[in-house]
Scaffold this active site. Structure first.
Site, mmCIF file in Angstrom:
data_model
loop_
_atom_site.group_PDB
_atom_site.id
_atom_site.type_symbol
_atom_site.label_atom_id
_atom_site.label_comp_id
_atom_site.label_asym_id
_atom_site.label_seq_id
_atom_site.Cartn_x
_atom_site.Cartn_y
_atom_site.Cartn_z
ATOM 1 C CE LYS A 69 -4.212 -1.681 2.270
ATOM 2 N NZ LYS A 69 -5.111 -1.486 3.430
ATOM 3 N NE ARG B 249 -1.900 -8.007 5.486
ATOM 4 C CZ ARG B 249 -0.688 -7.460 5.385
ATOM 5 N NH1 ARG B 249 0.295 -8.158 4.842
ATOM 6 N NH2 ARG B 249 -0.469 -6.244 5.825
ATOM 7 C CG HIS C 105 0.935 -3.323 9.529
ATOM 8 N ND1 HIS C 105 0.585 -4.273 10.460
ATOM 9 C CD2 HIS C 105 0.100 -3.510 8.479
ATOM 10 C CE1 HIS C 105 -0.422 -4.993 9.990
ATOM 11 N NE2 HIS C 105 -0.727 -4.539 8.791
#
Length: 304
Positions: A182, A253, A276
Site C-alpha cells: 500500500k 494474513r 505496516h
C-alpha cells in the site's frame, strides 16, 4: 453544484496527496468521492453553488447536519468517520491555502468507531483450509494455482492484491521477495520452501503461457486471476469445513501474523513483514491477548 474553483482546489489537494504521501489510486478516488459528497450536500443544504466562500462560513451545525444526513442514508459509523477525515483534510488544507480559519468547525468529533478485532484461523484451521482449497478444483492446474495463492497469503503474509499482482518474472521465487504494498511501500519477505514449491508446481501445470511481464496467476481464460475467484474458492472450502464467514483470504494474513507471534516472533519484525507503518496496526492484526503480552514481557524484560 460545485464551483469550478473549488473542483480545481480538490484536484490540487488530491494531487499533492499522490505526490507527497504516495497515496494509492484507489485511496485517491475514495477521498475524491468523500469530499465531493460533502460539497454536494453543502450546496443543497444552503442552496446554491458550493464554493470557497461557502466553506469559509463552514460551521459545526453544518457538519452535524452532514453527519445526520449520511447516517440517515445508512452509512456506517466507520464509513462516516473515514468520510469526515477526508473532509477535514481537504477543508483544513484549503483554509490554510486561502488564509481563513476553520479550526472551530473542524474540531467537531466524529462518530465513535469500535476497533475491528481480526479473526485469524487456528493453525489447524489454516492447514485444513489450504488442504480443502487444493482439493476443491476439478482441474489439477487450477487446484495447484489456488493452493499456491493461498500459501502465499498464509506463508508470507501477503495481501491478496500483492499475491495476484505478481508477474511471470516472479515465478522462480527468490529466498527473499521484494513486495510493493500500500502506498508504494516496499518490504522484503522471506520465502518459505513450501511456498516456492507450490508456485513451481502451479507453473509446471498451467496450460497457459506465463509471460515474464504478464501476470503470474491466471484465470481459466488466461487473464490475470481475479480476487473474487480466490474469495469464492475459500467460501466453498470454509463451507465444507464448517468454518465461520470470517475465514476469508485476508484472514490468512491475520493468521500468518498471529501464529508467528504465538511461536515467539518479535512484534517489530512482524510489523516489517506485514508492511505496516504503525506498530499499533500490527498489534490489531495479531489479535494479541493480555496473557500472551505478559508472557513475552516477563521473558524479555531485563528486570523480570
Amino acid at each position: 453544484m460545485i464551483a469550478p474553483q473549488l473542483s480545481a482546489a480538490l484536484e490540487d489537494w488530491l494531487g499533492q496527496g499522490r505526490a507527497r504521501r504516495g497515496l494509492a489510486a484507489r485511496t485517491v478516488e475514495a477521498y475524491r468521492a468523500d469530499v465531493a459528497e460533502f460539497l454536494a450536500f453543502l450546496a443543497a443544504h444552503h442552496g446554491g453553488t458550493a464554493g470557497v466562500a461557502m466553506l469559509e462560513r463552514l460551521s459545526i451545525p453544518d457538519l452535524r447536519a452532514f453527519m445526520a444526513h449520511e447516517r440517515g442514508r445508512g452509512l456506517s459509523a466507520r464509513s462516516l468517520a473515514r468520510r469526515l477525515s477526508a473532509v477535514r483534510g481537504f477543508c483544513g488544507w484549503l483554509a490554510e491555502r486561502e488564509g481563513f480559519d476553520l479550526s472551530a468547525a473542524l474540531s467537531l468529533r466524529g462518530p465513535r468507531v469500535k476497533a475491528r478485532l481480526p479473526r485469524p484461523l487456528t493453525p489447524e484451521g489454516a492447514r485444513a483450509m489450504l488442504d480443502a482449497v487444493e482439493t476443491d478444483a476439478a482441474e489439477p492446474w487450477v487446484a495447484a494455482r489456488d493452493l499456491a495463492v493461498t500459501t502465499l497469503l498464509y506463508g508470507l503474509g501477503l495481501r491478496i492484491s500483492e499475491a495476484l499482482g505478481l508477474n511471470g518474472r516472479d515465478a522462480d521465487l527468490p529466498p527473499v521477495l521484494r513486495i510493493v504494498g500500500k502506498g508504494g511501500k516496499e518490504r522484503l519477505v522471506p520465502v518459505l520452501p513450501v511456498a516456492r514449491a507450490a508456485v513451481a508446481d502451479y507453473v509446471r501445470l498451467c496450460p497457459h503461457p506465463i509471460g515474464r511481464d504478464g501476470p503470474l496467476f491466471l484465470g481459466v481464460r488466461g487473464g490475470r486471476l481475479s480476487p473474487r475467484v480466490v474469495q469464492l474458492c475459500m467460501e466453498r472450502a470454509r463451507a465444507r469445513l464448517g468454518l465461520p464467514a470470517t475465514a476469508t483470504p485476508h484472514a490468512l494474513r491475520h493468521s500468518f501474523a498471529t501464529h508467528l507471534l504465538a511461536a515467539g516472533g518479535d512484534l517489530r519484525a512482524i510489523q516489517e513483514l506485514l508492511g505496516h507503518a504503525s506498530l499499533s496496526t500490527t498489534q490489531g492484526y495479531t489479535a494479541v491477548d493480555a496473557g500472551r503480552l505478559l508472557e513475552v514481557y516477563e521473558r524479555a524484560h531485563p528486570r523480570a
